[in-house]
Design an enzyme around this catalytic site. Structure first.
Site, mmCIF file in Angstrom:
data_model
loop_
_atom_site.group_PDB
_atom_site.id
_atom_site.type_symbol
_atom_site.label_atom_id
_atom_site.label_comp_id
_atom_site.label_asym_id
_atom_site.label_seq_id
_atom_site.Cartn_x
_atom_site.Cartn_y
_atom_site.Cartn_z
ATOM 1 N N TYR A 188 54.922 129.258 21.519
ATOM 2 C CA TYR A 188 54.317 128.123 20.832
ATOM 3 C C TYR A 188 55.399 127.060 20.553
ATOM 4 C CZ TYR A 188 51.795 125.639 17.108
ATOM 5 O OH TYR A 188 51.199 124.689 16.331
ATOM 6 N N VAL A 190 56.879 125.500 18.174
ATOM 7 C CA VAL A 190 57.981 125.584 17.206
ATOM 8 C C VAL A 190 58.824 126.858 17.342
ATOM 9 C CG1 VAL A 190 56.741 124.199 15.503
ATOM 10 C CG2 VAL A 190 56.604 126.696 15.397
ATOM 11 N N LYS A 191 58.472 127.729 18.286
ATOM 12 C CA LYS A 191 59.173 129.019 18.355
ATOM 13 C C LYS A 191 60.551 128.877 19.015
ATOM 14 C CE LYS A 191 55.944 130.936 16.093
ATOM 15 N NZ LYS A 191 54.694 131.540 16.454
ATOM 16 N N ASN A 192 61.362 129.953 18.974
ATOM 17 C CA ASN A 192 62.749 129.900 19.476
ATOM 18 C C ASN A 192 62.829 129.471 20.931
ATOM 19 O OD1 ASN A 192 63.518 130.818 17.019
ATOM 20 N ND2 ASN A 192 64.609 132.625 17.749
ATOM 21 N N LEU A 193 61.844 129.863 21.717
ATOM 22 C CA LEU A 193 61.746 129.517 23.135
ATOM 23 C C LEU A 193 60.330 129.019 23.327
ATOM 24 C CD1 LEU A 193 62.568 132.136 25.975
ATOM 25 C CD2 LEU A 193 60.747 130.462 26.141
#
Ligand SMILES: *Cc1c(COP(=O)(O)O)cnc(C)c1O
Length: 404
Positions: A188, A190-193
Protein backbone atom coordinates in the site's frame (compact mmCIF):
# COMPACT_ATOMS: atom_id res chain seq x y z
CA UNK A 1 9.60 28.69 16.33
CA UNK A 2 9.61 29.02 12.56
CA UNK A 3 6.25 29.53 11.01
CA UNK A 4 5.40 27.95 7.70
CA UNK A 5 7.39 24.74 8.25
CA UNK A 6 5.40 21.77 6.99
CA UNK A 7 6.30 18.13 7.61
CA UNK A 8 3.76 15.80 6.02
CA UNK A 9 2.97 12.49 7.71
CA UNK A 10 4.18 10.60 4.64
CA UNK A 11 5.52 10.96 1.12
CA UNK A 12 6.42 7.97 -1.05
CA UNK A 13 9.94 7.54 -2.50
CA UNK A 14 9.35 6.89 -6.20
CA UNK A 15 12.36 7.40 -8.48
CA UNK A 16 13.08 7.38 -12.20
CA UNK A 17 13.78 3.61 -12.03
CA UNK A 18 10.16 2.88 -11.08
CA UNK A 19 8.79 5.44 -13.55
CA UNK A 20 10.89 4.17 -16.48
CA UNK A 21 9.95 0.55 -15.74
CA UNK A 22 6.24 1.42 -15.67
CA UNK A 23 6.63 3.22 -19.01
CA UNK A 24 8.44 0.21 -20.52
CA UNK A 25 5.64 -2.06 -19.26
CA UNK A 26 2.96 0.22 -20.71
CA UNK A 27 4.76 0.14 -24.08
CA UNK A 28 5.33 -3.63 -23.93
CA UNK A 29 1.66 -4.42 -24.57
CA UNK A 30 1.45 -6.69 -21.48
CA UNK A 31 -0.30 -4.91 -18.59
CA UNK A 32 -1.79 -7.61 -16.40
CA UNK A 33 -0.07 -10.48 -14.52
CA UNK A 34 2.93 -11.41 -16.65
CA UNK A 35 6.72 -11.42 -16.83
CA UNK A 36 7.27 -8.50 -14.44
CA UNK A 37 4.98 -10.01 -11.81
CA UNK A 38 6.89 -13.30 -12.14
CA UNK A 39 10.19 -11.44 -11.78
CA UNK A 40 8.96 -9.51 -8.71
CA UNK A 41 7.78 -12.78 -7.12
CA UNK A 42 11.13 -14.46 -7.75
CA UNK A 43 13.12 -11.54 -6.42
CA UNK A 44 10.94 -11.09 -3.32
CA UNK A 45 11.10 -14.82 -2.60
CA UNK A 46 14.92 -14.71 -2.88
CA UNK A 47 15.13 -11.58 -0.69
CA UNK A 48 12.99 -13.03 2.11
CA UNK A 49 14.37 -16.55 1.63
CA UNK A 50 10.98 -18.28 1.34
CA UNK A 51 10.54 -20.69 -1.60
CA UNK A 52 7.08 -19.65 -2.87
CA UNK A 53 5.84 -16.10 -3.47
CA UNK A 54 2.51 -15.03 -4.94
CA UNK A 55 1.97 -11.37 -5.81
CA UNK A 56 -1.57 -10.12 -5.12
CA UNK A 57 -3.46 -6.85 -5.41
CA UNK A 58 -3.39 -6.09 -1.66
CA UNK A 59 -2.37 -7.48 1.70
CA UNK A 60 -6.07 -7.70 2.53
CA UNK A 61 -6.73 -10.04 -0.40
CA UNK A 62 -3.57 -12.00 0.45
CA UNK A 63 -4.77 -12.56 4.01
CA UNK A 64 -8.18 -13.67 2.79
CA UNK A 65 -6.60 -15.92 0.18
CA UNK A 66 -4.31 -17.64 2.71
CA UNK A 67 -7.17 -18.19 5.19
CA UNK A 68 -9.45 -19.53 2.44
CA UNK A 69 -6.78 -21.80 0.95
CA UNK A 70 -6.18 -23.24 4.44
CA UNK A 71 -9.91 -24.12 4.52
CA UNK A 72 -10.65 -21.79 7.42
CA UNK A 73 -14.37 -21.15 7.60
CA UNK A 74 -17.61 -21.24 9.63
CA UNK A 75 -17.48 -22.78 13.08
CA UNK A 76 -13.75 -22.06 13.49
CA UNK A 77 -11.99 -19.44 15.58
CA UNK A 78 -8.96 -17.40 14.52
CA UNK A 79 -6.94 -15.51 17.14
CA UNK A 80 -5.49 -12.11 16.27
CA UNK A 81 -4.51 -8.79 17.84
CA UNK A 82 -6.70 -5.78 18.70
CA UNK A 83 -3.90 -3.38 17.71
CA UNK A 84 -4.20 -3.74 13.94
CA UNK A 85 -5.88 -2.39 10.86
CA UNK A 86 -9.46 -3.59 10.36
CA UNK A 87 -8.36 -5.69 7.33
CA UNK A 88 -6.77 -8.32 9.59
CA UNK A 89 -10.11 -8.94 11.31
CA UNK A 90 -12.36 -8.36 8.28
CA UNK A 91 -10.66 -11.12 6.28
CA UNK A 92 -11.27 -13.61 9.12
CA UNK A 93 -14.94 -12.60 9.15
CA UNK A 94 -15.09 -12.94 5.33
CA UNK A 95 -14.20 -16.65 5.59
CA UNK A 96 -17.12 -17.16 7.98
CA UNK A 97 -14.77 -17.90 10.89
CA UNK A 98 -14.94 -16.07 14.24
CA UNK A 99 -12.17 -13.59 15.09
CA UNK A 100 -10.95 -13.77 18.70
CA UNK A 101 -8.74 -11.00 20.10
CA UNK A 102 -5.75 -11.76 22.33
CA UNK A 103 -4.35 -8.76 24.20
CA UNK A 104 -1.02 -7.09 23.41
CA UNK A 105 2.16 -7.13 25.49
CA UNK A 106 4.32 -4.11 26.42
CA UNK A 107 5.85 -4.07 22.91
CA UNK A 108 2.43 -3.57 21.28
CA UNK A 109 2.52 -7.03 19.72
CA UNK A 110 0.13 -9.90 20.43
CA UNK A 111 1.00 -11.53 23.77
CA UNK A 112 1.58 -15.32 23.55
CA UNK A 113 0.24 -15.82 27.10
CA UNK A 114 -2.99 -14.09 26.07
CA UNK A 115 -3.16 -16.23 22.90
CA UNK A 116 -2.87 -19.34 25.06
CA UNK A 117 -5.77 -18.17 27.24
CA UNK A 118 -7.98 -17.80 24.12
CA UNK A 119 -7.38 -21.26 22.63
CA UNK A 120 -10.49 -23.47 22.55
CA UNK A 121 -11.34 -26.66 20.67
CA UNK A 122 -12.64 -24.43 17.83
CA UNK A 123 -9.36 -22.53 17.35
CA UNK A 124 -7.84 -23.17 13.92
CA UNK A 125 -5.30 -20.40 13.34
CA UNK A 126 -3.35 -17.46 14.75
CA UNK A 127 -2.80 -14.23 12.79
CA UNK A 128 -0.02 -12.21 14.47
CA UNK A 129 0.79 -8.69 13.23
CA UNK A 130 4.36 -7.38 13.47
CA UNK A 131 3.20 -4.03 14.84
CA UNK A 132 5.10 -0.99 13.48
CA UNK A 133 7.70 -3.36 11.98
CA UNK A 134 8.83 -4.98 15.25
CA UNK A 135 8.60 -8.79 14.95
CA UNK A 136 6.29 -10.71 17.30
CA UNK A 137 7.61 -13.41 19.63
CA UNK A 138 7.33 -16.03 16.87
CA UNK A 139 9.06 -18.85 18.79
CA UNK A 140 6.34 -18.70 21.47
CA UNK A 141 3.60 -18.43 18.82
CA UNK A 142 4.97 -21.37 16.78
CA UNK A 143 5.25 -23.40 19.99
CA UNK A 144 1.56 -22.84 20.79
CA UNK A 145 0.59 -23.52 17.17
CA UNK A 146 2.47 -26.82 17.11
CA UNK A 147 1.07 -27.94 20.47
CA UNK A 148 -2.53 -27.20 19.47
CA UNK A 149 -2.32 -28.05 15.76
CA UNK A 150 -2.97 -24.49 14.55
CA UNK A 151 -1.93 -22.67 11.38
CA UNK A 152 -0.08 -19.37 11.69
CA UNK A 153 -0.66 -16.67 9.06
CA UNK A 154 1.62 -13.67 9.64
CA UNK A 155 0.28 -10.22 8.82
CA UNK A 156 3.60 -8.73 7.62
CA UNK A 157 2.01 -5.47 6.41
CA UNK A 158 4.57 -3.46 8.45
CA UNK A 159 7.40 -5.96 8.27
CA UNK A 160 9.11 -5.64 4.87
CA UNK A 161 12.77 -5.36 5.91
CA UNK A 162 12.25 -6.69 9.47
CA UNK A 163 14.35 -9.58 10.77
CA UNK A 164 13.48 -12.05 13.52
CA UNK A 165 16.50 -13.82 15.05
CA UNK A 166 18.48 -13.57 11.81
CA UNK A 167 15.73 -14.56 9.35
CA UNK A 168 13.44 -12.21 7.44
CA UNK A 169 10.03 -11.61 9.03
CA UNK A 170 7.63 -14.11 7.48
CA UNK A 171 10.42 -16.61 6.74
CA UNK A 172 11.61 -19.68 8.65
CA UNK A 173 13.71 -19.19 11.76
CA UNK A 174 17.33 -19.94 10.84
CA UNK A 175 17.79 -21.31 14.38
CA UNK A 176 14.90 -23.79 14.54
CA UNK A 177 13.58 -24.07 10.96
CA UNK A 178 10.07 -23.31 12.30
CA UNK A 179 7.84 -21.24 10.01
CA UNK A 180 4.27 -20.12 9.53
CA UNK A 181 1.83 -21.53 6.95
CA UNK A 182 1.85 -18.21 5.09
CA UNK A 183 3.04 -14.62 5.51
CA UNK A 184 1.40 -11.65 3.83
CA UNK A 185 3.03 -8.30 2.99
CA UNK A 186 1.39 -4.99 2.03
CA UNK A 187 2.63 -2.66 -0.70
CA UNK A 188 0.00 0.00 0.00
CA UNK A 189 1.11 3.60 -0.68
CA UNK A 190 2.43 4.38 2.82
CA UNK A 191 4.13 1.04 3.51
CA UNK A 192 7.93 0.43 3.60
CA UNK A 193 7.85 -0.87 0.01
CA UNK A 194 5.05 0.30 -2.23
CA UNK A 195 3.44 -0.60 -5.54
CA UNK A 196 0.66 1.97 -4.95
CA UNK A 197 -1.63 -0.92 -4.04
CA UNK A 198 -0.40 -4.49 -3.79
CA UNK A 199 0.70 -7.40 -1.63
CA UNK A 200 2.73 -10.60 -1.53
CA UNK A 201 2.00 -13.98 0.03
CA UNK A 202 4.96 -16.16 1.01
CA UNK A 203 4.79 -19.83 1.88
CA UNK A 204 7.07 -22.85 2.30
CA UNK A 205 4.22 -25.17 1.27
CA UNK A 206 4.18 -25.92 -2.46
CA UNK A 207 0.64 -27.32 -2.40
CA UNK A 208 -0.70 -24.26 -0.56
CA UNK A 209 1.15 -22.00 -3.01
CA UNK A 210 -0.48 -23.64 -6.01
CA UNK A 211 -3.94 -23.60 -4.38
CA UNK A 212 -3.56 -19.90 -3.58
CA UNK A 213 -2.41 -19.18 -7.13
CA UNK A 214 -5.49 -20.88 -8.58
CA UNK A 215 -7.84 -19.16 -6.07
CA UNK A 216 -6.24 -15.78 -6.76
CA UNK A 217 -7.49 -15.86 -10.35
CA UNK A 218 -11.12 -17.07 -10.29
CA UNK A 219 -10.11 -20.68 -9.60
CA UNK A 220 -8.82 -21.00 -13.16
CA UNK A 221 -6.28 -23.74 -13.74
CA UNK A 222 -3.96 -21.60 -15.87
CA UNK A 223 -3.59 -17.87 -15.82
CA UNK A 224 -3.51 -15.60 -18.85
CA UNK A 225 0.28 -15.64 -18.91
CA UNK A 226 0.37 -19.43 -19.22
CA UNK A 227 -2.20 -19.32 -21.99
CA UNK A 228 -0.05 -16.77 -23.78
CA UNK A 229 3.06 -18.95 -23.43
CA UNK A 230 1.04 -21.87 -24.74
CA UNK A 231 0.82 -19.88 -28.00
CA UNK A 232 -2.69 -18.66 -27.66
CA UNK A 233 -4.56 -21.83 -26.83
CA UNK A 234 -8.07 -20.78 -25.72
CA UNK A 235 -8.75 -23.54 -23.20
CA UNK A 236 -9.07 -23.12 -19.45
CA UNK A 237 -10.93 -24.78 -16.61
CA UNK A 238 -12.41 -23.26 -13.46
CA UNK A 239 -11.53 -25.72 -10.73
CA UNK A 240 -13.33 -23.97 -7.86
CA UNK A 241 -15.04 -20.68 -7.17
CA UNK A 242 -12.10 -18.32 -6.71
CA UNK A 243 -11.32 -14.63 -6.37
CA UNK A 244 -9.78 -11.85 -8.47
CA UNK A 245 -6.67 -11.03 -6.45
CA UNK A 246 -3.82 -11.04 -9.00
CA UNK A 247 -1.19 -8.28 -9.25
CA UNK A 248 -0.70 -6.42 -12.54
CA UNK A 249 2.65 -5.97 -14.30
CA UNK A 250 2.23 -2.21 -13.87
CA UNK A 251 2.28 -2.67 -10.09
CA UNK A 252 5.12 -5.21 -10.27
CA UNK A 253 7.20 -2.73 -12.32
CA UNK A 254 7.18 -0.40 -9.31
CA UNK A 255 7.75 -3.23 -6.85
CA UNK A 256 10.87 -4.61 -8.59
CA UNK A 257 12.70 -1.31 -8.07
CA UNK A 258 11.25 -0.62 -4.62
CA UNK A 259 12.60 -4.00 -3.49
CA UNK A 260 16.10 -3.08 -4.71
CA UNK A 261 15.88 0.09 -2.61
CA UNK A 262 14.42 -1.55 0.50
CA UNK A 263 17.70 -2.04 2.39
CA UNK A 264 18.56 1.62 1.78
CA UNK A 265 15.07 2.67 2.90
CA UNK A 266 15.47 0.69 6.16
CA UNK A 267 18.91 2.25 6.75
CA UNK A 268 17.48 5.74 6.36
CA UNK A 269 14.46 4.97 8.55
CA UNK A 270 16.78 3.58 11.24
CA UNK A 271 19.01 6.67 11.07
CA UNK A 272 15.97 8.94 11.52
CA UNK A 273 14.73 6.81 14.42
CA UNK A 274 18.13 7.12 16.14
CA UNK A 275 17.89 10.86 15.66
CA UNK A 276 14.34 11.02 17.08
CA UNK A 277 15.44 8.82 19.99
CA UNK A 278 18.42 10.96 20.88
CA UNK A 279 16.51 14.25 20.55
CA UNK A 280 13.65 12.95 22.73
CA UNK A 281 15.75 11.00 25.26
CA UNK A 282 15.38 13.58 28.04
CA UNK A 283 11.72 14.44 27.45
CA UNK A 284 10.05 12.60 30.35
CA UNK A 285 6.57 13.39 29.07
CA UNK A 286 7.04 10.90 26.21
CA UNK A 287 8.30 7.36 25.83
CA UNK A 288 10.21 6.15 22.78
CA UNK A 289 8.96 3.11 20.83
CA UNK A 290 10.05 -0.38 21.99
CA UNK A 291 12.82 -2.40 20.33
CA UNK A 292 14.16 -5.93 20.82
CA UNK A 293 17.81 -7.00 20.77
CA UNK A 294 17.29 -10.16 18.68
CA UNK A 295 15.26 -8.42 15.94
CA UNK A 296 15.84 -5.86 13.23
CA UNK A 297 12.99 -3.38 13.49
CA UNK A 298 11.72 -2.41 10.00
CA UNK A 299 10.68 0.98 11.45
CA UNK A 300 7.52 1.23 9.39
CA UNK A 301 6.16 3.47 12.15
CA UNK A 302 7.67 5.61 14.89
CA UNK A 303 4.99 5.20 17.54
CA UNK A 304 5.61 7.74 20.28
CA UNK A 305 3.88 6.98 23.60
CA UNK A 306 2.75 9.88 25.74
CA UNK A 307 3.22 9.63 29.50
CA UNK A 308 -0.26 10.97 30.17
CA UNK A 309 0.20 11.18 33.94
CA UNK A 310 2.92 13.80 33.32
CA UNK A 311 0.87 15.84 30.83
CA UNK A 312 -1.91 18.36 31.29
CA UNK A 313 -3.25 17.61 27.77
CA UNK A 314 -4.40 14.41 26.10
CA UNK A 315 -3.24 12.74 22.90
CA UNK A 316 -5.84 14.40 20.65
CA UNK A 317 -4.86 17.89 21.86
CA UNK A 318 -1.16 16.96 21.43
CA UNK A 319 -1.91 15.99 17.80
CA UNK A 320 -3.82 19.27 17.25
CA UNK A 321 -0.86 21.30 18.51
CA UNK A 322 1.53 19.36 16.24
CA UNK A 323 -0.80 20.06 13.34
CA UNK A 324 -0.91 23.78 14.23
CA UNK A 325 2.89 23.77 13.95
CA UNK A 326 2.82 22.04 10.56
CA UNK A 327 3.54 18.44 11.65
CA UNK A 328 1.38 15.68 10.18
CA UNK A 329 0.77 12.60 12.36
CA UNK A 330 -1.38 9.51 12.49
CA UNK A 331 -2.58 7.01 15.12
CA UNK A 332 -1.92 3.28 14.85
CA UNK A 333 -4.31 1.87 15.62
CA UNK A 334 -7.82 2.56 16.88
CA UNK A 335 -8.15 -0.82 18.66
CA UNK A 336 -10.57 -3.21 16.96
CA UNK A 337 -13.01 -3.37 19.95
CA UNK A 338 -13.69 0.39 19.58
CA UNK A 339 -15.04 0.13 16.00
CA UNK A 340 -18.82 -0.10 15.47
CA UNK A 341 -18.42 -3.17 13.20
CA UNK A 342 -17.01 -5.05 16.19
CA UNK A 343 -19.29 -3.59 18.89
CA UNK A 344 -21.38 -6.70 19.59
CA UNK A 345 -18.28 -8.93 19.59
CA UNK A 346 -16.30 -6.50 21.80
CA UNK A 347 -18.62 -7.30 24.71
CA UNK A 348 -17.57 -10.95 24.70
CA UNK A 349 -15.04 -12.00 27.32
CA UNK A 350 -12.81 -13.61 24.66
CA UNK A 351 -12.25 -10.17 23.12
CA UNK A 352 -11.38 -8.20 26.27
CA UNK A 353 -8.10 -6.35 25.68
CA UNK A 354 -7.49 -3.91 28.56
CA UNK A 355 -3.80 -3.42 27.74
CA UNK A 356 -4.47 -2.46 24.10
CA UNK A 357 -7.21 -0.07 25.23
CA UNK A 358 -4.87 1.52 27.82
CA UNK A 359 -2.09 1.95 25.24
CA UNK A 360 -4.32 3.52 22.59
CA UNK A 361 -4.79 7.00 24.19
CA UNK A 362 -0.98 7.29 24.47
CA UNK A 363 -0.10 6.58 20.82
CA UNK A 364 1.03 9.07 18.17
CA UNK A 365 2.81 8.00 14.96
CA UNK A 366 5.32 10.71 13.99
CA UNK A 367 6.39 11.32 10.36
CA UNK A 368 8.98 8.67 9.34
CA UNK A 369 9.80 8.07 5.68
CA UNK A 370 13.03 7.90 3.64
CA UNK A 371 12.18 11.06 1.66
CA UNK A 372 12.33 13.14 4.88
CA UNK A 373 15.33 15.34 5.65
CA UNK A 374 17.27 15.39 8.93
CA UNK A 375 16.10 18.99 9.35
CA UNK A 376 12.52 17.79 9.23
CA UNK A 377 13.20 15.07 11.83
CA UNK A 378 14.85 17.70 14.05
CA UNK A 379 11.92 20.10 13.59
CA UNK A 380 9.39 17.39 14.53
CA UNK A 381 11.42 16.36 17.62
CA UNK A 382 11.88 19.98 18.67
CA UNK A 383 8.15 20.59 18.28
CA UNK A 384 7.26 17.48 20.32
CA UNK A 385 9.65 18.68 23.05
CA UNK A 386 8.15 22.20 23.09
CA UNK A 387 4.57 20.94 23.33
CA UNK A 388 5.51 18.42 26.02
CA UNK A 389 7.36 21.04 28.10
CA UNK A 390 4.60 23.61 27.74
CA UNK A 391 1.94 21.05 28.70
CA UNK A 392 3.89 19.50 31.57
CA UNK A 393 1.74 18.73 34.58
CA UNK A 394 3.20 20.44 37.62
CA UNK A 395 4.42 18.23 40.41
CA UNK A 396 1.92 19.59 42.95
CA UNK A 397 -0.91 18.87 40.52
CA UNK A 398 0.37 15.34 39.95
CA UNK A 399 0.64 14.79 43.70
CA UNK A 400 -2.86 16.14 44.24
CA UNK A 401 -4.10 13.71 41.60
CA UNK A 402 -2.44 10.81 43.45
CA UNK A 403 -4.15 11.98 46.65
CA UNK A 404 -7.60 11.97 45.02
C1 LIG B 1 -1.98 -1.72 5.71
C2 LIG B 1 -2.35 -2.91 6.53
C3 LIG B 1 -3.10 -3.97 6.00
C4 LIG B 1 -3.78 -3.90 4.68
O1 LIG B 1 -2.92 -3.75 3.63
P1 LIG B 1 -3.54 -3.48 2.15
O2 LIG B 1 -2.36 -3.80 1.26
O3 LIG B 1 -3.94 -2.06 2.10
O4 LIG B 1 -4.65 -4.41 1.95
C5 LIG B 1 -3.28 -5.10 6.79
N1 LIG B 1 -2.78 -5.17 8.03
C6 LIG B 1 -2.08 -4.16 8.59
C7 LIG B 1 -1.54 -4.32 9.96
C8 LIG B 1 -1.87 -2.99 7.85
O5 LIG B 1 -1.23 -1.96 8.44
Amino acid sequence: MQSGVQVPYHRPSIGDEEIDEVVRTLKSGWLTTGPRTAQFEQEFSAYANVPHALAVNSCTSGLHLALAALNIGPGMEVITTPLTFCATVNTIIHTGATPVLADVGPDGNIDPASIQSRITDKTRAIVPVHFAGLPCDMDAIWFLARRHGLDVIEDCAHAAGAFYKGGHAGAASPLTGEHSAASVFSFYAVKNLTTGEGGMVLTHDEELASRMKILSLHGISKNAWNRYSDRGHWGYEVLESGYKYNMSDIQASIGIHQLRKLEGFIETRTRFVDLYNSLLADVEEVERPPEKPDCRHAWHLYTLRLNLERLAIGRDEFIEQLKDRGVGTSVHFIPIPLHPFFASRAKLRQNHCPRALALYPRLISLPLFPAMTEDQVEYVAKTVRQIARKSRKHVWAAMAAVGD
